[in-house]
Design an enzyme around this catalytic site. Structure first.
Site, mmCIF file in Angstrom:
data_model
loop_
_atom_site.group_PDB
_atom_site.id
_atom_site.type_symbol
_atom_site.label_atom_id
_atom_site.label_comp_id
_atom_site.label_asym_id
_atom_site.label_seq_id
_atom_site.Cartn_x
_atom_site.Cartn_y
_atom_site.Cartn_z
ATOM 1 C CG HIS A 176 4.986 -3.940 -14.669
ATOM 2 N ND1 HIS A 176 5.623 -2.858 -15.259
ATOM 3 C CD2 HIS A 176 3.789 -4.053 -15.277
ATOM 4 C CE1 HIS A 176 4.815 -2.350 -16.177
ATOM 5 N NE2 HIS A 176 3.701 -3.050 -16.205
ATOM 6 C CG ASP A 177 4.752 -5.523 -18.605
ATOM 7 O OD1 ASP A 177 3.845 -5.923 -17.860
ATOM 8 O OD2 ASP A 177 4.713 -4.408 -19.174
ATOM 9 C CD GLU A 214 4.399 -0.480 -21.995
ATOM 10 O OE1 GLU A 214 4.696 -1.671 -21.842
ATOM 11 O OE2 GLU A 214 3.221 -0.089 -22.002
ATOM 12 C CG ASP A 250 2.035 3.056 -15.178
ATOM 13 O OD1 ASP A 250 1.644 3.302 -16.314
ATOM 14 O OD2 ASP A 250 2.726 2.066 -14.868
ATOM 15 C CG ASP A 285 -0.044 0.869 -20.050
ATOM 16 O OD1 ASP A 285 0.875 0.179 -19.620
ATOM 17 O OD2 ASP A 285 -1.085 0.393 -20.562
ATOM 18 C CG ASP A 342 -0.267 -0.424 2.480
ATOM 19 O OD1 ASP A 342 0.730 0.237 2.828
ATOM 20 O OD2 ASP A 342 -0.692 -1.416 3.120
#
Ligand code: GLC
Length: 530
Positions: free
Chosen positions: A322-323, A262, A100, A202, A31
């Protein structure tokens, strides 16, 4: 140099996947207060900004990348007051916040989409991409979803298809609608008003699709149907430029505001093409992140990136996100971190903004997730061709306590079994740990104008296992040698000078001077100064 420090150009940006950083409520999910608690840790590590993967309300079909309210904070992460406290605490530590923004699509639970699908006449209907069925009831064209299957979903109630590049719960927005554009320019202003300094956009190059909905040409080979198309019509459309100009105009109204895009299915050329004074400040180019651990291939990619950007556009480098399978899993050998030090030295000494991903600094490895436990939509659909992205999203390993100190209850994804030895606490107390090497490098980078502002010149040392380059700015010149092999080697130093070790990933006697030939240890990252 201090006075003209521009955070996004001269600093280092650290990506946090908020679900996995620190859970202060015992929910099993990280969090915002957890991030605030760790601002000191990040300041001490030496980063200048934090990029937060999405924290907006989301039904989590794609873990935050399906947003249902662009101006809200998801209650699982905390409240707007918690967010404001994070911004304030970070600002005091000289750390900026990068949000993001997922603006290519919304969640299908976003009120705009709920209204849009309620009737064809609804005022938000045109916020999305709707098309009639072909005469045979089939979708209007052959566009696919990158997450599997066709890109068109039939809406029974209103009798049309809507388009989704990602999951069907992520309907694509119609960026040709000026109201969509205005809504989002307002979202930028909203977060800038809250003290946010930057944005990661994104899949920004997917915003526009062909106005005539033409079929993509097909090709024979490719793993998924999506890969068996030439994507001429479903992204990278020329109309995007106008929107990027508008976004930039908004950002230019604020002090040192920044946007990095991105680039979906990027190449150096393409990513560079979207950067510029009236476009984005920076774009990700994933060619290096996707490359093998081979110094020659990497150097070739770096030079391509440098060439594509030229002198005016600013590079950036990233090894993890994270991908993608973590670099320590792709390249590491067991639990050893010597190779990771070489990668870290490369990342932090190239010309451009380095991006770190949480846990990279302690060499976190991907977790293995059993098929039945996979949470990521890609993994669920494509296992075993793609196992999904859960592996690189595991909880941060803070200490040797249960759940690695991440949470007091069962985390949303399991903690890596190596946490008892691989954690922040253990590495902080070990002089030769990867964490301490990252800290050393980050501090060194900050102290060297050559690394921040200097030219980048590749050097040929005639050893295929070694990457070598020179960085120089005014009187500050550094020579970087990265040994990608385990073997000790001998390098020939540029003639005519004496060199001292400025930094090494290995133990080296201080104050020794080198000329002519010099030994490079196996897996050594060595930085020499004159
Ligand atoms: C970007 C994100 C990824 C997400 C996708 C759809 O590629 O990085 O995590 O699944 O966009 O929003």
């Amino acid at each position: 140099m201090k006075n003209d420090f521009l955070w996004w150009r001269d600093g280092v940006i650290y990506q946090i996947y908020p679900r996995s950083f620190l859970d202060t409520t015992g929910s099993g999910i990280g969090d915002l207060n957890g991030i605030t608690d760790k601002v000191d840790y990040l300041a001490n590590l030496g980063v200048d900004a934090i990029w937060l993967s999405p924290i907006n309300p989301s039904p989590d079909v794609d873990f935050g990348y399906d947003v249902s309210d662009y101006k809200g904070i998801d209650s699982k992460f905390g409240t707007m007051a918690d967010f404001e406290r994070l911004v304030e605490t970070a600002e005091k530590a000289n750390i900026r916040i990068v949000m993001d923004l997922v603006l290519n699509h919304t969640s299908n639970q976003h009120p705009w989409f709920l209204s849009a699908r309620s009737s064809r006449e609804n005022p938000t209907r045109d916020y999305y991409i709707w098309q009639d069925a072909g005469p045979d009831g089939k979708p209007p064209n052959n566009w696919c979803s990158v997450f599997g299957g066709r890109g068109w979903e039939w809406d029974k109630k209103t009798g049309q298809f809507y388009y989704h590049m990602f999951y069907k719960e992520q309907p694509d927005l119609n960026w040709r609608n000026p109201r969509v554009q205005t809504e989002f320019l307002d979202v930028f202003k909203f977060w800038l008003g809250k003290g946010v300094k930057g944005f990661r956009l994104d899949v920004f190059n997917v915003y526009f699709k062909d106005a005539q909905f033409r079929n993509n040409p097909t090709k024979l080979f490719g793993r998924r149907p999506f890969d068996r198309q030439v994507h001429r019509y479903d992204y990278d459309q020329p109309e995007l430029t106008g929107v990027l100009n508008d976004i930039r105009e908004v950002l230019d109204g604020y002090d040192a505001a920044y946007a990095i895009g991105e680039t979906f299915l990027s190449t150096s050329e393409k990513a560079a093409g979207y950067c510029g004074d009236d476009l984005l400040h920076a774009c990700f180019n994933f060619e290096i992140l996707e490359a093998k651990r081979n110094p020659q291939i990497l150097m070739q990619k770096i030079l391509e990136w440098e060439n594509a950007l030229g002198d005016v556009k600013w590079p950036n480098y990233v090894l993890n996100n994270h991908d993608t399978v973590r670099c320590a899993t792709r390249f590491g050998q067991g639990e050893e971190d010597e190779r990771m030090k070489v990668m870290a030295a490369m990342l932090l000494t190239l010309r451009g903004t380095p991006f770190l991903y949480y846990g990279e600094e302690i060499g976190m490895r991907d977790i293995r997730v059993r098929r039945k436990d996979i949470l990521d939509p890609i993994g669920k659909r494509y296992w075993p061709i793609f196992v999904g992205r859960d592996g690189c999203r595991a909880p941060m390993q803070w200490n040797a306590e249960p759940q690695a100190g991440f949470s007091t209850s069962k985390p949303w994804l399991p903690v890596h079994p190596n946490y008892k030895t691989r954690n922040v606490n253990a590495q902080a107390n070990n002089r030769s740990s990867l964490l301490n090497f990252y800290k050393k490098l980050l501090a060194f980078r900050r102290s060297q104008p050559a690394l921040i502002k200097g030219d980048f010149v590749a050097m040929d040392v005639n050893l295929p296992q070694v990457m070598a380059y020179k960085r120089s700015y005014q009187y500050n010149t550094l020579f970087i040698f990265l040994n990608f092999s385990r073997k000790a080697l001998v390098i020939t130093l540029p003639v005519g000078r004496k060199y001292k070790v400025a930094l090494s990933s290995k133990e080296r006697p201080a104050r020794e001077e080198y000329t002519g030939k010099m030994g490079l240890m196996g897996d050594e990252a060595l930085i020499l100064c004159e």
